[in-house]
Design an enzyme around this catalytic site. Structure first.
Site, short mmCIF file in Angstrom:
data_model
loop_
_atom_site.label_atom_id
_atom_site.label_comp_id
_atom_site.label_asym_id
_atom_site.label_seq_id
_atom_site.Cartn_x
_atom_site.Cartn_y
_atom_site.Cartn_z
N ILE A 108 -5.70 4.69 -9.40
CA ILE A 108 -4.77 4.05 -10.32
C ILE A 108 -3.46 3.81 -9.59
CG2 ILE A 108 -4.01 6.28 -11.28
CD1 ILE A 108 -3.61 4.78 -13.97
N ILE A 139 -3.95 8.22 -6.38
CA ILE A 139 -2.79 7.43 -6.77
C ILE A 139 -2.55 6.36 -5.72
CG2 ILE A 139 -0.39 7.46 -7.47
CD1 ILE A 139 -2.36 9.13 -9.23
N LYS A 140 -2.53 5.10 -6.16
CA LYS A 140 -2.37 3.99 -5.22
C LYS A 140 -0.89 3.70 -5.00
CE LYS A 140 -5.29 0.48 -5.22
NZ LYS A 140 -6.09 -0.68 -5.69
N ILE A 141 -0.51 3.67 -3.73
CA ILE A 141 0.86 3.36 -3.33
C ILE A 141 0.81 2.23 -2.33
CG2 ILE A 141 2.93 4.23 -2.14
CD1 ILE A 141 2.24 7.02 -3.17
#
Length: 375
Positions: A108, A139-141
């Site tokens: 996400i 967690i997408k960064i």
């Protein structure tokens, strides 16, 4: 499980689905992909959520409850998207357990409007990890300049990260450096490195789209010379990224982290749906087969690979000299690699931000429509 997808998996390529929706979760369709098509992970992005929620299929009851509570549109979107990711994480949990945390992952993304704000990105990553509250969430960064230190800081807290929107080889090396720096900081804090995972999402098809557009814009003489270079840049770029991965994981710095239990940050091939209909629809799958990689596919690409993909073994290692030659030939035509990858990064952030704003707008309209009428 099909032969082509099984062969792909046997070659060390983890097959992830680049899509998620409430309907896919509740209908059992996601579980079927895990059972029948060797899917072992899921990725999402703002565009995927915008399409899913805007369709309205399966979200009515939750939207009505959120409207009754009078929540803000920002809170509503986060409640809806994290609910989908949490439920998907639960479906994939057995895979997470059986692979020691390597697969069974669901990604996400942080709010794309924060892509250039390091502190806000880290705060958002922590919030998303808390909201989803599942060990198999990623967690997408984005790999922007502001994203790089955010990657380090987020990894240092023990949160697993999917680094997204990587287009250039230089930026990819910076991403691998940011990951290792985060692991070193986590180790200094006494955290268990074996519990931290990461993938680096290297985008593929968009590279060909931009290079081919520039080839088509060349003058007649140059365009004729460039014919053989069309649709070569993306594979060349990705293959040289894998070479960089091999170099980094062979270095002493990584070996020291591995001895502490660290997990390698796997290269993930993203944007693997073919944009040019003249190209084979499995091109960015069959030609990017290498050990310890991930290929996240839209469903159409997954089905095409299932139906007629020809997996012939490793198609990456041993190709580095040819890949460099292709990129050098494009540079000789006056097409700037650095400019192409910067344009793609900027466009990638802008596209996700637009999708996020569209999602906010459509969700706000639904909240207003479903809000309780005043007596």
């Amino acid at each position: 499980m099909t032969d082509a997808l099984k062969r792909l998996s046997d070659e060390g390529v983890a097959i992830w689905l680049d899509d998620l929706s409430r309907k896919r979760i509740t209908s059992g369709a996601l579980g079927e992909l895990l059972d029948e098509q060797h899917v072992v992970g899921v990725t999402t992005n703002p565009t995927i959520f915008q399409k899913a929620i805007s369709s309205g299929d399966g979200y009515g009851e939750q939207l009505a409850d959120l409207a009754a509570r009078g929540v803000t549109v920002e809170e509503a979107v986060r409640m809806i998207t994290t609910a989908d990711v949490r439920d998907a994480c639960d479906i994939l949990r057995p895979l997470y357990d059986s692979t020691g945390g390597q697969d069974g992952r669901v990604s996400i993304e942080v709010d794309p409007r924060l892509a250039h704000n390091t502190a806000a990105t880290v705060a958002e990553a922590k919030q998303l990890a808390w909201l989803v509250d599942r060990p198999n969430a990623l967690i997408k960064i984005p790999a922007t300049r502001g994203g790089l230190p955010a990657i380090t800081e987020t990894i240092a807290t023990g949160i697993s990260v999917n680094v997204t929107l990587i287009f250039s080889l230089e930026r990819y090396r910076e991403v691998m450096d940011a990951y290792q720096a985060g692991l070193e900081q986590a180790d200094a804090k006494g955290l268990d490195l074996s519990s931290i995972h990461s993938v680096a999402s290297f985008f593929v098809s968009r590279v060909d789209t931009e290079f081919d557009k520039r080839i088509d814009a060349l003058g007649d003489d140059a365009a004729e010379a460039a014919k053989g270079l069309k649709s070569k840049a993306a594979l060349a770029n990705a293959r040289l990224a894998y070479e960089a991965y091999e170099e980094v994981t062979a270095a002493d710095r990584w070996k020291a982290l591995a001895l502490r239990g660290a997990n390698a940050q796997r290269p993930l091939w993203a944007s693997t749906g073919v944009k040019d209909p003249a190209l084979p629809d499995t091109l960015y799958v069959t030609e990017l087969v290498a050990p310890n990689t991930v290929n996240t596919m839209p469903e159409a690409t997954l089905e095409a690979t299932d139906d007629h993909g020809e997996i012939t073994g490793d198609t990456v290692r041993g190709s580095y000299a040819g890949a460099r030659a292709d990129l050098e030939a494009l540079a000789k035509l006056g097409i700037s690699y650095d400019d192409v990858v910067q344009v793609l990064e900027d466009e990638g952030v802008d596209k996700f931000e637009k999708s996020w704003m569209d999602l906010l707008s459509s969700t706000e309209a639904e909240l207003k429509r479903l809000a309780p009428k005043e007596a």
